[in-house]
Design a protein around this motif. Sequence first.
Motif, short mmCIF file in Angstrom:
data_model
loop_
_atom_site.label_atom_id
_atom_site.label_comp_id
_atom_site.label_asym_id
_atom_site.label_seq_id
_atom_site.Cartn_x
_atom_site.Cartn_y
_atom_site.Cartn_z
N ASN A 54 0.83 -1.21 0.00
CA ASN A 54 0.00 0.00 0.00
C ASN A 54 0.86 1.26 0.00
O ASN A 54 0.52 2.26 -0.64
N PHE A 55 1.98 1.20 0.71
CA PHE A 55 2.89 2.34 0.74
C PHE A 55 3.47 2.61 -0.65
O PHE A 55 3.53 3.75 -1.10
N PHE A 56 3.86 1.55 -1.35
CA PHE A 56 4.40 1.73 -2.70
C PHE A 56 3.33 2.31 -3.63
O PHE A 56 3.64 3.16 -4.48
N THR A 57 2.10 1.85 -3.48
CA THR A 57 1.01 2.39 -4.30
C THR A 57 0.83 3.88 -4.03
O THR A 57 0.65 4.68 -4.96
N GLU A 58 0.90 4.26 -2.77
CA GLU A 58 0.79 5.68 -2.39
C GLU A 58 1.90 6.49 -3.03
O GLU A 58 1.69 7.65 -3.43
N MET A 59 3.08 5.89 -3.17
CA MET A 59 4.23 6.57 -3.76
C MET A 59 4.26 6.48 -5.29
O MET A 59 5.25 6.83 -5.92
N LYS A 60 3.15 6.01 -5.88
CA LYS A 60 2.98 5.95 -7.33
C LYS A 60 3.80 4.85 -8.01
O LYS A 60 4.20 4.97 -9.17
N PHE A 61 4.04 3.77 -7.27
CA PHE A 61 4.64 2.57 -7.86
C PHE A 61 3.53 1.57 -8.16
O PHE A 61 2.59 1.42 -7.36
N GLN A 62 3.65 0.88 -9.28
CA GLN A 62 2.69 -0.17 -9.63
C GLN A 62 3.40 -1.52 -9.61
O GLN A 62 4.52 -1.66 -10.14
N LYS A 63 2.74 -2.50 -9.01
CA LYS A 63 3.32 -3.84 -8.95
C LYS A 63 3.25 -4.50 -10.32
O LYS A 63 2.23 -4.45 -11.00
N LEU A 64 4.35 -5.12 -10.72
CA LEU A 64 4.42 -5.78 -12.02
C LEU A 64 3.91 -7.21 -11.93
O LEU A 64 4.12 -7.90 -10.92
N THR A 65 3.23 -7.65 -12.97
CA THR A 65 2.74 -9.02 -13.03
C THR A 65 3.89 -9.96 -13.39
O THR A 65 4.98 -9.52 -13.80
N ASP A 66 3.64 -11.25 -13.26
CA ASP A 66 4.67 -12.24 -13.61
C ASP A 66 5.10 -12.11 -15.07
O ASP A 66 6.26 -12.35 -15.42
N LYS A 67 4.16 -11.72 -15.95
CA LYS A 67 4.49 -11.55 -17.36
C LYS A 67 5.29 -10.27 -17.61
O LYS A 67 6.09 -10.20 -18.55
N GLU A 68 5.08 -9.26 -16.77
CA GLU A 68 5.76 -7.98 -16.96
C GLU A 68 7.18 -7.98 -16.41
O GLU A 68 8.03 -7.20 -16.86
N ILE A 69 7.46 -8.84 -15.43
CA ILE A 69 8.77 -8.84 -14.79
C ILE A 69 9.91 -9.10 -15.77
O ILE A 69 10.92 -8.37 -15.76
N PRO A 70 9.82 -10.13 -16.65
CA PRO A 70 10.93 -10.34 -17.61
C PRO A 70 11.18 -9.13 -18.50
O PRO A 70 12.34 -8.83 -18.83
N LEU A 71 10.12 -8.42 -18.88
CA LEU A 71 10.28 -7.22 -19.70
C LEU A 71 11.01 -6.13 -18.92
O LEU A 71 11.88 -5.43 -19.47
N ALA A 72 10.66 -6.00 -17.64
CA ALA A 72 11.33 -5.01 -16.80
C ALA A 72 12.80 -5.35 -16.61
O ALA A 72 13.67 -4.48 -16.66
N LEU A 73 13.09 -6.62 -16.39
CA LEU A 73 14.48 -7.05 -16.23
C LEU A 73 15.29 -6.78 -17.49
O LEU A 73 16.47 -6.43 -17.43
#
Length: 270
Positions: free
Chosen positions: A32-51
């Motif tokens: 919830n703190f990360f969401t407040e700070m404007k971070f979005q959690k990445l899905t399992d499919k999005e993580i390889p793209l981020a890496l």
Amino acid sequence: MSKKSYFQYQKDLNLPVFIAIDLEVFDSGMSNFFTEMKFQKLTDKEIPLALDVMKKNNKSRCLSISEASPSVSRQIQGSLESDHYGQESVVRQAGYQVYRYKEQGLMVYSFGAKVWEFGCYSHFGSAPDAASKLAARIIMNRFLTWALIPQGILGLWGVAVEGGVVLQRPRESRGELVFIDVIGNKILSMDGNKKLGPKFKVLRLDPTLKGRNVKMSHEELLGFMSAHATYLDINGLSVPVRQMIQTLARMTEGLLHPEESFRPRTDLSL
């Protein structure tokens, strides 16, 4: 075995700024703190793209957050000569910097590295007391400030209002800041993202003014923004930060505004 979760700052803007963390080690309020700070959690499919982005983009930054070890905890709690300047300190080591917010956390970072390390306690971001909440916001905003410099984005302590920003001290803004994309002409704040309008104003609250605004000189505006920049370093503001402040000062108008009429997130026209 638990695995790391990844969060991306302002994912809709494709900013290459990430957090990596094992959430099971921390209290449940961390997400919830990360969401407040404007971070979005990445899905399992999005993580390889981020890496892949982290691997290929030299301007990417990832803060790896872990629970403080006993040795790191001693550094977080210990006394330093810089303590009389406040809770925060930056110490330069060979090839990297160490940022500490006393009793809260310790960050090791280098502007030449993509992955930075941050050690803190399990209640970071979810502690109920006001002081810890403020500290957590300030710490994350320091990270974002340093991480976004390569993107041409300037951080200023304060709150967004209709048509501008009111600059304040960190405690006055409750750790809130406004990011100005001086290249893309955008404002990034807790209220979302919007275009930097042609009549954008930087405001300083004045307790002596009644019912009118007073224009700042160019030099006053430069000094005011410099004093409220979120960039922290032992050597003061970096050259890129000073250049962004100078660019913004040429694009905007600085005004003194009556403190008594200020209400956060309202139109400041008189």
